[in-house]
Motif scaffolding. Structure first.
Motif, PDB file in Angstrom:
ATOM      1  N   ARG A  38       0.946  -1.108   0.070  1.00  0.00           N
ATOM      2  CA  ARG A  38       0.033  -0.005  -0.145  1.00  0.00           C
ATOM      3  C   ARG A  38       0.616   1.232   0.013  1.00  0.00           C
ATOM      4  NH1 ARG A  38      -2.576  -0.621   6.086  1.00  0.00           N
ATOM      5  NH2 ARG A  38      -0.887   0.087   7.316  1.00  0.00           N
ATOM      6  N   GLN A  39       0.515   2.318  -0.439  1.00  0.00           N
ATOM      7  CA  GLN A  39       1.044   3.618  -0.474  1.00  0.00           C
ATOM      8  C   GLN A  39       0.245   4.768  -0.155  1.00  0.00           C
ATOM      9  OE1 GLN A  39       3.089   4.364  -4.092  1.00  0.00           O
ATOM     10  NE2 GLN A  39       4.384   5.896  -3.227  1.00  0.00           N
ATOM     11  N   ALA A  40       0.190   5.196   0.776  1.00  0.00           N
ATOM     12  CA  ALA A  40      -0.520   6.488   1.362  1.00  0.00           C
ATOM     13  C   ALA A  40       0.081   7.750   0.762  1.00  0.00           C
ATOM     14  CB  ALA A  40      -0.483   6.589   2.883  1.00  0.00           C
ATOM     15  N   PRO A  41      -0.719   8.965   0.472  1.00  0.00           N
ATOM     16  CA  PRO A  41       0.026  10.198  -0.033  1.00  0.00           C
ATOM     17  C   PRO A  41       1.148  10.903   0.687  1.00  0.00           C
ATOM     18  CG  PRO A  41      -2.527  10.130   0.117  1.00  0.00           C
ATOM     19  CD  PRO A  41      -2.092   8.805   1.062  1.00  0.00           C
ATOM     20  N   GLY A  42       2.256  10.719  -0.230  1.00  0.00           N
ATOM     21  CA  GLY A  42       3.238  11.412   0.406  1.00  0.00           C
ATOM     22  C   GLY A  42       4.133  10.316   1.131  1.00  0.00           C
ATOM     23  N   PRO A  88      -8.473   4.638  10.205  1.00  0.00           N
ATOM     24  CA  PRO A  88      -8.006   5.816   9.053  1.00  0.00           C
ATOM     25  C   PRO A  88      -6.552   5.732   8.725  1.00  0.00           C
ATOM     26  CG  PRO A  88      -9.322   6.733  10.925  1.00  0.00           C
ATOM     27  CD  PRO A  88      -8.990   5.343  11.475  1.00  0.00           C
ATOM     28  N   GLU A  89      -5.669   5.216   9.345  1.00  0.00           N
ATOM     29  CA  GLU A  89      -4.135   4.924   8.744  1.00  0.00           C
ATOM     30  C   GLU A  89      -4.018   3.943   7.752  1.00  0.00           C
ATOM     31  OE1 GLU A  89      -5.327   5.156  12.155  1.00  0.00           O
ATOM     32  OE2 GLU A  89      -4.315   3.820  13.438  1.00  0.00           O
ATOM     33  N   ASP A  90      -5.224   3.168   7.656  1.00  0.00           N
ATOM     34  CA  ASP A  90      -4.891   2.366   6.475  1.00  0.00           C
ATOM     35  C   ASP A  90      -5.303   2.751   5.178  1.00  0.00           C
ATOM     36  OD1 ASP A  90      -6.592  -0.023   8.955  1.00  0.00           O
ATOM     37  OD2 ASP A  90      -4.533   0.039   8.323  1.00  0.00           O
ATOM     38  N   THR A  91      -5.651   4.155   5.214  1.00  0.00           N
ATOM     39  CA  THR A  91      -6.051   4.538   4.029  1.00  0.00           C
ATOM     40  C   THR A  91      -4.772   4.776   2.895  1.00  0.00           C
ATOM     41  OG1 THR A  91      -7.828   6.127   4.728  1.00  0.00           O
ATOM     42  CG2 THR A  91      -6.894   7.058   2.797  1.00  0.00           C
ATOM     43  N   ALA A  92      -5.129   4.275   1.719  1.00  0.00           N
ATOM     44  CA  ALA A  92      -3.995   4.209   0.913  1.00  0.00           C
ATOM     45  C   ALA A  92      -4.362   3.467  -0.399  1.00  0.00           C
ATOM     46  CB  ALA A  92      -2.779   3.370   1.317  1.00  0.00           C
ATOM     47  N   VAL A  93      -3.644   3.507  -1.309  1.00  0.00           N
ATOM     48  CA  VAL A  93      -3.752   2.667  -2.718  1.00  0.00           C
ATOM     49  C   VAL A  93      -3.106   1.456  -2.364  1.00  0.00           C
ATOM     50  CG1 VAL A  93      -3.678   2.618  -4.959  1.00  0.00           C
ATOM     51  CG2 VAL A  93      -3.752   4.962  -4.313  1.00  0.00           C
ATOM     52  N   TYR A  94      -3.955   0.301  -2.517  1.00  0.00           N
ATOM     53  CA  TYR A  94      -3.405  -1.055  -2.392  1.00  0.00           C
ATOM     54  C   TYR A  94      -3.190  -1.517  -3.650  1.00  0.00           C
ATOM     55  CZ  TYR A  94      -4.469  -0.848   2.454  1.00  0.00           C
ATOM     56  OH  TYR A  94      -4.655  -0.323   3.881  1.00  0.00           O
ATOM     57  N   TYR A  95      -1.798  -2.318  -3.659  1.00  0.00           N
ATOM     58  CA  TYR A  95      -1.507  -3.039  -4.853  1.00  0.00           C
ATOM     59  C   TYR A  95      -1.268  -4.208  -4.659  1.00  0.00           C
ATOM     60  CZ  TYR A  95      -0.326   1.964  -6.316  1.00  0.00           C
ATOM     61  OH  TYR A  95      -0.200   3.268  -6.626  1.00  0.00           O
ATOM     62  N   CYS A  96      -1.349  -5.246  -5.463  1.00  0.00           N
ATOM     63  CA  CYS A  96      -0.967  -6.497  -5.610  1.00  0.00           C
ATOM     64  C   CYS A  96       0.260  -6.686  -6.310  1.00  0.00           C
ATOM     65  CB  CYS A  96      -2.252  -7.757  -5.714  1.00  0.00           C
ATOM     66  SG  CYS A  96      -2.759  -7.491  -7.572  1.00  0.00           S
ATOM     67  N   ALA A  97       0.910  -7.782  -6.199  1.00  0.00           N
ATOM     68  CA  ALA A  97       2.354  -7.984  -6.937  1.00  0.00           C
ATOM     69  C   ALA A  97       2.548  -9.514  -6.923  1.00  0.00           C
ATOM     70  CB  ALA A  97       3.492  -7.266  -6.128  1.00  0.00           C
ATOM     71  N   GLY A 112      -0.124  -4.844  -9.967  1.00  0.00           N
ATOM     72  CA  GLY A 112      -1.543  -4.413 -10.720  1.00  0.00           C
ATOM     73  C   GLY A 112      -1.632  -2.861 -10.592  1.00  0.00           C
ATOM     74  N   GLN A 113      -2.477  -2.170 -10.832  1.00  0.00           N
ATOM     75  CA  GLN A 113      -2.672  -0.645 -11.131  1.00  0.00           C
ATOM     76  C   GLN A 113      -3.056  -0.156  -9.608  1.00  0.00           C
ATOM     77  OE1 GLN A 113      -5.153  -2.979 -11.869  1.00  0.00           O
ATOM     78  NE2 GLN A 113      -6.710  -2.049 -10.823  1.00  0.00           N
ATOM     79  N   GLY A 114      -3.594  -0.702  -8.987  1.00  0.00           N
ATOM     80  CA  GLY A 114      -4.056  -0.319  -7.269  1.00  0.00           C
ATOM     81  C   GLY A 114      -5.550  -0.158  -7.379  1.00  0.00           C
ATOM     82  N   THR A 115      -5.713   0.039  -6.131  1.00  0.00           N
ATOM     83  CA  THR A 115      -7.268   0.110  -5.783  1.00  0.00           C
ATOM     84  C   THR A 115      -7.434   1.150  -4.503  1.00  0.00           C
ATOM     85  OG1 THR A 115      -9.724  -0.894  -5.429  1.00  0.00           O
ATOM     86  CG2 THR A 115      -7.508  -2.041  -4.353  1.00  0.00           C
ATOM     87  N   GLN A 116      -8.214   1.878  -4.593  1.00  0.00           N
ATOM     88  CA  GLN A 116      -8.033   3.072  -3.341  1.00  0.00           C
ATOM     89  C   GLN A 116      -8.908   2.407  -2.348  1.00  0.00           C
ATOM     90  OE1 GLN A 116      -6.568   6.354  -3.155  1.00  0.00           O
ATOM     91  NE2 GLN A 116      -7.320   5.913  -1.017  1.00  0.00           N
ATOM     92  N   VAL A 117      -8.214   2.543  -1.105  1.00  0.00           N
ATOM     93  CA  VAL A 117      -8.996   2.241   0.132  1.00  0.00           C
ATOM     94  C   VAL A 117      -9.085   3.463   0.961  1.00  0.00           C
ATOM     95  CG1 VAL A 117      -9.027   0.985   2.319  1.00  0.00           C
ATOM     96  CG2 VAL A 117      -8.784  -0.278   0.219  1.00  0.00           C
TER      97      VAL A 117
END
Length: 121
Positions: A38-42, A88-97, A112-117
């Protein structure tokens, strides 16, 4: 070559659950280890969970241990991430690999392209 497509993201309130799916192409899905990141903003992309090709080995980041469950159905070429007690801290774009090797770092070969949570407080 492996193509990955995530689905299942969305906007939920804290404490809710979501299940992410990652559908893979190809007939050799069971030979690949899979991971969720996962990748959160910043922030940098971070490891969430990983599972070996036959599902025998599973690893989790400490931040999600006890709340998230990774699984796979090799007959359906699909991997899942069941996320409970979302924060709330789980908020991120989630990617599978996917990769031939089971890794706990971001150096997977296929993404993958990612899905927003998004988890609201």
């Amino acid at each position: 070559q492996v193509q990955l497509v995530e689905s299942g993201g969305g906007l939920v309130q804290a404490g809710a659950s979501l299940r992410l799916s990652c559908a893979a192409s190809g007939r050799t899905f069971s030979t690949y280890s899979m991971g969720w990141f996962r990748q959160a903003p910043g922030k940098e992309r971070e490891f969430v969970a990983a599972i070996s090709g036959n599902g025998a080995r599973i690893y989790y980041a400490d931040s999600v241990k006890g709340r998230f469950t990774i699984s796979r159905d090799n007959a359906k070429n699909t991997m899942y991430l069941q996320m409970n007690s979302l924060k709330p801290e789980d908020t991120a774009v989630y990617y599978c690999a996917a990769d031939q090797l089971l890794r706990l770092a971001v150096n997977y070969h296929y993404w993958g392209q990612g899905t927003q949570v998004t988890v609201s407080s």
